[in-house]
Design a protein around this motif. Structure first.
Motif, short mmCIF file in Angstrom:
data_model
loop_
_atom_site.label_atom_id
_atom_site.label_comp_id
_atom_site.label_asym_id
_atom_site.label_seq_id
_atom_site.Cartn_x
_atom_site.Cartn_y
_atom_site.Cartn_z
N UNK A 106 0.58 -1.13 -0.06
CA UNK A 106 0.03 -0.10 0.16
C UNK A 106 0.84 1.17 0.06
N UNK A 107 0.51 2.18 -0.95
CA UNK A 107 1.18 3.57 -0.72
C UNK A 107 0.09 4.52 0.01
N UNK A 108 0.68 5.28 0.79
CA UNK A 108 0.14 6.28 1.47
C UNK A 108 0.60 7.76 1.28
N UNK A 109 0.05 8.61 0.68
CA UNK A 109 0.54 9.91 0.50
C UNK A 109 0.01 10.67 1.87
N UNK A 123 -1.30 4.50 8.54
CA UNK A 123 -0.23 3.60 8.06
C UNK A 123 -0.05 2.47 9.44
N UNK A 124 -0.26 2.80 10.43
CA UNK A 124 0.13 2.02 11.72
C UNK A 124 -1.27 0.80 11.63
N UNK A 184 3.87 -0.97 3.66
CA UNK A 184 3.29 0.46 3.53
C UNK A 184 4.50 1.15 3.08
N UNK A 185 4.22 1.87 1.90
CA UNK A 185 5.37 2.96 1.54
C UNK A 185 4.62 4.21 1.65
#
Length: 341
Positions: free
Chosen positions: A25-28, A39-40, A49-50
């Motif tokens: 998963x990417x989270x901006x 993210x956690x 996670x990125x």
């Protein structure tokens, strides 16, 4: 080393947990208030996670719990510039944006560019990776609403050139761009309209109502209520908002979805509640109402309940108590500026 965070007990369905396990998963906006909590939770469910953040409004300390997690990596990057993430990506959460009145008031052009170019870059990544993308919009797209409570079908009452417009219109454009990608680029898109979210890690000086009142109450300062305080807000604890984001990501829903708590409270009632919970003897003072300040704000969450099986679980008193405890424990920050909105 592997993450040792406990698996959350938040009502996530078995199907949602299976979908997230072993995903990438990417989270901006990963270092922001909401992004860091997301993210956690993703890592607790077994996702790699990125996080993408330039730390312009996010804070590195928000990610301290992930410092030794093998399943997390941080890409220091400005999302308004194109970026690449190597390997498989299953989900993209695009949360990057100045979100507080103080931030978007100081960075009006950057806020608009993040909503436009930043969203384009996040959508382009999702298209390249054939990933499902959840784009974070906001209840601000409804403006000062003439419909109450606000349903997703309501088109809003927004001043396109007022001081709040840089945030409102950035998010409205982001929604339009997301919908266009979904229609024409075969991207699996979702839009979440987030109502006022609060909880630990909010910056005490960002001008939003909950951290403002808490910081003032703990410091023994007067609580600054804009106008007569009769304007309402609907406050959703961050754990519930994150659950809504995950429920939307693991669903097939393509229409915009409100995520918020339909419990409505006036700003003056909120000030009194925070004084009581903190045991503060602070007085209340009234300041001028900001331009285009919404008089009522409350989500209709019928679609979230029916399409996602989601409903908020944390009541306001419990959520505020947890937020106050975290604020007490946190290192004192800079003096608070601005009025509570």
């Amino acid at each position: 080393m592997p993450s040792t965070m406990p698996l959350p007990n938040d009502g996530c369905t078995p199907a949602q947990a299976v979908a997230l396990r072993s995903s990438r998963t990417v989270v901006t906006g990963a270092a922001g208030f909401l992004g860091s909590h997301l993210c956690e939770r993703l890592i607790a469910y077994g996702s790699h996670v990125v996080g993408v953040d330039d730390l312009s409004t996010g804070r590195g300390e928000n990610l301290a719990a992930l410092d030794e997690a093998d399943a997390f990596e941080l890409l220091l990057h400005d999302v308004t510039l194109p970026f690449h993430v190597s390997g498989q990506v299953d989900y993209v959460f695009h949360l990057a944006s100045p979100a507080s009145p103080l931030d978007y008031g100081k960075q009006p052009v950057r806020t608009l560019v993040t909503g436009s170019a930043g969203t384009l870059n996040a959508l382009t990544l999702a298209a390249q990776k054939q990933a499902r993308i959840v784009v974070a919009s906001t209840s601000e797209v409804y403006g000062d609403p003439l419909e109450h409570p606000q349903r997703e079908s309501y088109w809003g009452n927004v001043n396109p050139v007022g001081p709040r417009s840089v945030y409102d219109e950035a998010k409205r454009y982001a929604e339009a761009l997301t919908a266009a990608f979904g229609r024409t680029a075969q991207v699996d898109t979702a839009i979440v309209r987030i109502f006022n979210t609060y909880g630990p890690r909010m910056r005490p000086y960002d001008g939003r109502v909950v951290p403002t009142f808490i910081a003032q109450a703990l410091a023994g300062q007067p609580l600054t209520v804009a106008g007569d305080g009769s304007q309402t807000r609907s406050l959703c604890f961050v754990d519930d908002t994150v659950s809504g984001l995950l429920a939307l990501a693991t669903s097939g829903e393509r229409e915009p979805v409100n995520i918020g708590n339909p419990h409505e409270i006036t700003v003056l009632q909120l000030a009194d509640m925070i004084r009581e919970l903190t045991g503060s003897a602070s007085s209340i003072t009234h300041t001028p109402l900001p331009a285009d300040d919404p008089r009522r704000r409350c989500p209709d969450i019928t679609r979230a309940r029916q399409a996602l099986g989601w409903t908020p679980l944390v009541d306001l008193s419990a959520g505020l108590s947890r937020t106050i405890d975290a604020a007490r424990a946190a290192t004192a920050g800079p003096a608070l500026a601005g009025d509570a909105r």
